[in-house]
Design a protein around this motif. Sequence first.
Motif, short mmCIF file in Angstrom:
data_model
loop_
_atom_site.label_atom_id
_atom_site.label_comp_id
_atom_site.label_asym_id
_atom_site.label_seq_id
_atom_site.Cartn_x
_atom_site.Cartn_y
_atom_site.Cartn_z
N UNK A 14 44.66 35.31 45.13
CA UNK A 14 43.20 35.35 45.25
C UNK A 14 42.51 34.50 44.19
N UNK A 15 43.10 34.41 43.00
CA UNK A 15 42.42 33.76 41.88
C UNK A 15 42.80 32.30 41.69
N UNK A 16 43.86 31.84 42.35
CA UNK A 16 44.29 30.45 42.22
C UNK A 16 43.92 29.69 43.49
N UNK A 17 43.14 28.65 43.36
CA UNK A 17 42.72 27.84 44.48
C UNK A 17 43.06 26.37 44.18
N UNK A 18 44.28 25.90 44.50
CA UNK A 18 44.68 24.53 44.16
C UNK A 18 43.77 23.47 44.76
N UNK A 19 43.11 23.78 45.89
CA UNK A 19 42.26 22.79 46.55
C UNK A 19 40.85 22.74 45.99
N UNK A 20 40.53 23.61 45.03
CA UNK A 20 39.17 23.70 44.51
C UNK A 20 38.78 22.43 43.76
N UNK A 21 37.49 22.12 43.79
CA UNK A 21 36.95 20.97 43.07
C UNK A 21 36.41 21.43 41.71
N UNK A 22 36.62 20.59 40.70
CA UNK A 22 36.24 20.96 39.35
C UNK A 22 34.98 20.32 38.82
N UNK A 23 34.23 19.62 39.68
CA UNK A 23 32.98 19.02 39.23
C UNK A 23 33.18 18.10 38.03
N UNK A 24 32.25 18.16 37.08
CA UNK A 24 32.32 17.29 35.91
C UNK A 24 33.47 17.66 34.97
#
Length: 231
Positions: free
Chosen positions: A144-154
Amino acid sequence: MSLEFAMRPIARIHSDFAGKFGVPRQSGLAEALEALVVFEPEYRDPAALRGLEGFSHVWLIWVFDRAAREGWSPTVRPPRLGGNARLGVFATRSPFRPNPIALSAVALAGIEKTREFGTVLRVRGADLMDGTPILDVKPYLPYADCRPEALGGFAAVPAGEALAVECPAELWERVPADRREALRAVLALDPRPRYQKDPERVYGFGFAGLEVRFSVEGEALRVLEIEKAGG
């Protein structure tokens, strides 16, 4: 309807940082750093931790108690951008927020029973000053807490070690053996404010009862002095 919620600390961190200078800017950047989560007396029932031993990491939800201030600003200057750009406060992890709440994912190194503090959590990679109040502890759930596809912005690229640490052997020996790797990692992360790049300036901070002073030129950090705090 406007609601207000009263919260009280359930624990406080016992870490090697007496002040904010030197504290890693995010959790997990210096995994060798160890700290204790010491529960307040009314929360020291070991039954409250039953089952936590099965998790490798936990979330600490805590308070920026030494950054709390009246009012708030909708924009802040993230150190990651050198303090030169303003972003929305909700797009950053700035301590200057409407509610000064933070969260950190840390490794759970052990659950230990002590004579002085009852059952405590030994954690690694925490980015909290000594004495910081903790509002809650929650298990970290990889699915639930790990999202490898997430974007990190700046802040998409981790702010890893940036400096080569140079320290005379006689100074290094003043640091307890079990703290040396943690201190080296903290220094390599470049604890200076992002906007300060003066090679002539001497910086200092407290760590594990020691006062550490250093200078930086280019990509090399040179330790100039390590002595007992107050010495």
